[in-house]
Scaffold this active site. Structure first.
Site, PDB file in Angstrom:
ATOM      1  CG  ASP A 192     -50.113   4.480  30.372  1.00  0.00           C
ATOM      2  OD1 ASP A 192     -49.176   3.689  30.124  1.00  0.00           O
ATOM      3  OD2 ASP A 192     -50.275   5.005  31.493  1.00  0.00           O
ATOM      4  CG  ASP A 242     -44.666  11.813  16.905  1.00  0.00           C
ATOM      5  OD1 ASP A 242     -44.090  11.752  15.807  1.00  0.00           O
ATOM      6  OD2 ASP A 242     -45.877  12.061  17.021  1.00  0.00           O
TER       7      ASP A 242
END
Length: 845
Positions: A192, A242
């Site tokens: 994050d 991903d």
């Protein structure tokens, strides 16, 4: 900034994307499989209370997920943020808990989650360094530096510092942190505040850090990139992640987050969009095969109506987004049933993804999405974002069709009828229709074939015509080459036409079960292009265009004459590592079986330690309703079709190499494997035990036994996993130190089964009798009879090295089953795998 004409921006999106496209994308099993994760996320409680979720509630939600969501495809739980409260670190400076107030560490909770049949995810940024790790100035594993050497000039906050990727040793810290999480057993890493890092340290430093994360992650952990600036159409994120976030956080959720928050307002940098509908529409120009667009977490309990709940999940399904449930055991209330709809979840489980008719958020066509399911069905999402009812429409010509018959409402399963020319449904505000139907077509007057397997090859002006026999029947006989083919309707000098295609990717022409054809109109370039793979030979083809179906004569499948079979793939304990694949048990008459615990993903079979020749299902297969009934298999053919497991659990796989069929059944089948622990192999973790060789109907290990003070040399387990979830094979009684059975050569000893579920694990081992000298021993284990036979010296059950002098050595292993480089291995006993498939021993001096 406010975009007055988002359409103009979106129209140049494709050209910008092409110009800015990176050299490639992260090549991981997660992007290759294409299936986005379905999981429970700990966000909601953290957001509502503005602090870390407490340990009791964390456990309650894990248990609730395993009971209520896992049966419907949710196979993972993940921690979330508010991580500043963890300042407990190990000797390398890595955090050991989610929060200092927790009684248990990460390892405990990963084992607990795995014992529930779920995967574990973790929220953390490997570029972070805790204040404590910095203050202790700990050594950085893999370098000669310490934590204070790596800290950047700008902190993330008072409790977490940034590691500057431009400094020496930063690579060791970042890669080491990722591998630490992998070694703990995590399957998912949510990274994050990436915008903060890039804004403070620059794009070059940011890209370098992402590169290190990707390299360390490999195929072992899914990398989720959160709050990225996503510059140049997510150039760096596509290279190294991903999945990546496409809009602002869910926060309070509801319609505001789904569609209304800052609607139509685009920002350079994070967050580009305020709501997920705008984000998914504009980011749809990025190929799903490169990276998954992430719509953040789902809080269905914040919606004002059931229609908004269906809208939310339908949008995620159409976009191919991850599905991250943040509703909790005590807040989901009436929302749980929406997560449990099998028809909707089937789209997530197969990796379905579609696109809007327009990537312009101001264009009403951006509210119509469509895509093709794995079986050839058309899936359509008609969305109404507006505050008044409207006719939501799909012109069937835009998806290569003229008529839609037997259209199913995916949420209800109801057949809502047929449509000619277009689908038009009046939909109330904040609502949608998720539809699925078989493509319809006009039976052609002519039919052709094209492809490198055909006489005309891929020359579109020289395609081969089938002979029309009337009533929609077409035939052709002749020689086909190794290659591919498909069936166009027209000989018009263009590839953009209507086709009959194979039902699934990599379908082998003529193999049993591959007689189904699907129609697709490529006049607008919308076909997924499922061509048939062909093995060279003489064929007779008969196409019934009415069904449509294909009958093939002349195909002779390759015979699988093998002496051993291995099962390999992402659901298996060692994944796609062909040096540690699972050997199947030969039951006789060409039947091979394997039983054990599987995760999600796809698998196939190998017959040597090389990738070819292999055994595959004749076409792509999925294990539905916990079972795959006997289906055809093919040996050494040019395709690469696999079997997909959608729900983790215990399975038995049966492969018949004589009849060339395979089947999969779910259940608590006994695992026939045997693994070894103890000082003899320097393995103590049941999640990573040493292999025991299976040969000629018995399990055998040989190697050095050296007596120690505690003498805990050998015990066995029958599965891999956390200590409290596996079954051990231990001595039936002990006579030394209260936990060791003393053994001598030329004797047989009784075993007993021991497990936590069976009343508590006994930590018992076999050790050497004082009268038995240190040296090489052979152990023969029978898990059915519960016996272990002991011999001294070299084993007699393995061929001598001189027996296979004509065969080449293709791999060398130590006695723990680890592959080694013989040129650098120390003196001792080793096992080699030969090019003829046999196994032999040798002693390196």
């Amino acid at each position: 900034m406010k975009i007055d004409n988002v359409g103009k921006v979106a129209l140049i999106a494709l050209s910008l994307l092409a110009a800015a496209s990176p050299a490639g994308a992260r090549d991981s099993k997660f992007t290759r499989e294409g299936r986005a994760p379905m999981y429970w996320m700990a966000y909601e409680q953290c957001y509502v209370t503005d602090k870390a979720i407490d340990e009791g509630r964390w456990k309650e939600n894990i248990d609730w997920t395993a009971l209520n969501l896992a049966p419907y495809g949710f196979d993972m739980v993940s921690s979330d943020g508010w991580v500043e409260g963890c300042q407990t670190v190990n000797a390398n400076g890595y955090i050991t808990k989610y929060n200092d107030a927790y009684a248990h560490d990460w390892k405990y909770w990963v084992d607990y989650i795995h014992a529930k049949g779920l995967k574990a995810g973790i929220y953390y940024n490997p570029m972070w360094m805790t204040r404590t790790a910095w203050a202790k100035n700990l050594p950085v594993v893999g370098s000669a530096l310490h934590t204070k050497d790596l800290k950047g000039d700008t902190n993330f906050n008072t409790e977490l510092y940034w590691v500057d990727s431009r400094k020496n040793g930063a690579d060791a810290w970042i890669k080491g942190y990722v591998r630490y999480f992998v070694d703990l057993g995590f399957d998912f890493l949510r990274v994050d505040f990436l915008n903060n890092y890039e804004d403070n340290y620059g794009t070059e430093a940011y890209a370098q850090a992402l590169k290190w994360i990707s390299e360390a992650a490999g195929d072992d952990i899914l990398v989720s990139l959160v709050m990225p600036n996503a510059k140049n159409w997510a150039e760096n994120e596509r290279l190294y992640g991903d999945m990546f976030r496409i809009s602002n956080d869910v926060f309070g959720g509801g319609w505001d987050f789904i569609s209304n928050r800052d609607r139509g307002i685009y920002h350079e940098g994070w967050p580009s969009w305020g709501n997920i509908f705008d984000g998914f529409v504009q980011r749809s120009v990025i190929s799903r095969s490169e990276i998954m667009a992430d719509g953040d977490f789902v809080r269905l309990n914040t919606c004002a109506s059931d229609e908004e709940r269906e809208f939310w999940l339908s949008l995620l399904a159409m976009a191919g987004s991850p599905l991250a449930c943040a509703d909790q055991y005590d807040t989901a209330r009436g929302s749980l049933r929406f997560y449990q709809n099998p028809r909707v979840n089937a789209l997530f489980l197969e990796g379905f993804h579609g696109k809007p008719l327009s990537s312009d958020v101001a264009d009403v066509k951006s509210q119509t999405w469509w895509g093709k399911a794995a079986n050839g069905d058309i899936v359509v999402g008609l969305f109404n974002r507006e505050e008044q009812a409207r006719d939501c429409e799909l012109d069937l010509a835009e998806v290569g069709m003229t008529r839609a018959r037997d259209v199913i409402n995916v949420w209800t399963g109801e057949n809502i009828g047929s449509f000619d020319g277009k689908i038009s449904i009046n939909i109330i505000p904040h609502s949608c229709r998720l539809l699925r139907f078989h493509p319809q077509y006009t039976v052609p007057e002519h039919l052709y074939m094209v492809g490198d397997a055909t006489p005309g090859g891929w020359d579109i002006n020289n395609i081969t015509e089938l002979t029309a026999r009337g009533n929609g029947i077409f035939e052709w006989s002749g020689h086909l080459n190794d290659g591919e083919l498909k069936f166009p309707f027209e000989k018009n000098g263009k590839f953009e036409t209507e086709y009959f295609l194979a039902l699934t990717y990599n379908a082998l022409l003529g193999a049993p079960g591959n007689d189904r054809l699907v129609y697709m109109d490529n006049r607008n370039g919308n076909t997924p292009d499922y061509k048939f793979r062909v093995r060279s030979g003489d064929y007779t083809l008969r196409v019934d265009a009415n069904v449509p179906s294909l009958t093939v004569s002349g195909y002779e499948p390759a015979t699988a004459e093998v002496s051993q079979v291995y099962i390999i793939g992402s659901p298996l304990p060692n994944g796609w590592d062909k040096d540690r694949m699972e050997q199947m048990t030969h039951e006789g008459n060409g039947v091979y079986t394997w039983s054990g615990t599987m995760g999600t993903g796809d698998f196939k079979f190998l017959t040597t330690n090389d990738w070819s020749p292999a055994i595959h299902p004749a076409c792509e297969q999925r294990v539905a309703a916990n079972e795959l009934e006997e289906v055809p298999a093919v040996f050494n053919h040019p395709g690469d079709s696999k079997v997909y497991i959608d729900v983790p659990g215990d399975y038995t796989v049966r492969l018949n190499t004589s009849a060339m069929t395979l089947s999969v059944k779910k259940g608590n089948a006994a695992q026939k494997g045997v693994y070894m622990l103890g000082s003899a192999v320097d393995k103590w973790d049941s999640s990573d035990p040493a292999n025991v060789w299976y040969k000629n109907g018995e399990y055998m290990w040989f190697g050095n036994l050296t007596r120690t003070t505690d003498n805990k040399l050998v015990k066995f387990c029958t599965t891999k996993g956390p200590w409290h979830s596996v079954e051990y094979l231990i001595p039936a009684d002990v006579d030394y130190n209260g936990n060791v059975k003393l053994i001598s050569p030329a004797n047989e000893y009784r075993l007993q089964r021991s497990s936590e579920a069976g009343g508590g694990v006994k930590d018992w081992f076999f050790g050497l009798n004082p009268d038995s000298p240190d040296g090489v021993y052979s152990l023969y284990i029978d898990p059915d009879k519960l016996t272990m036979r002991v011999d001294s010296g070299d084993p007699t059950g393995v061929e001598d090295i001189s027996a296979d002098t004509a065969a080449e050595t293709v791999a060398v292993y130590d006695l723990s089953g680890r592959r080694v480089n013989p040129g650098y291995a120390p003196s001792g006993l080793y096992i080699r795998r030969l090019s003829n498939g046999k196994v032999s021993k040798f002693y390196k001096r």
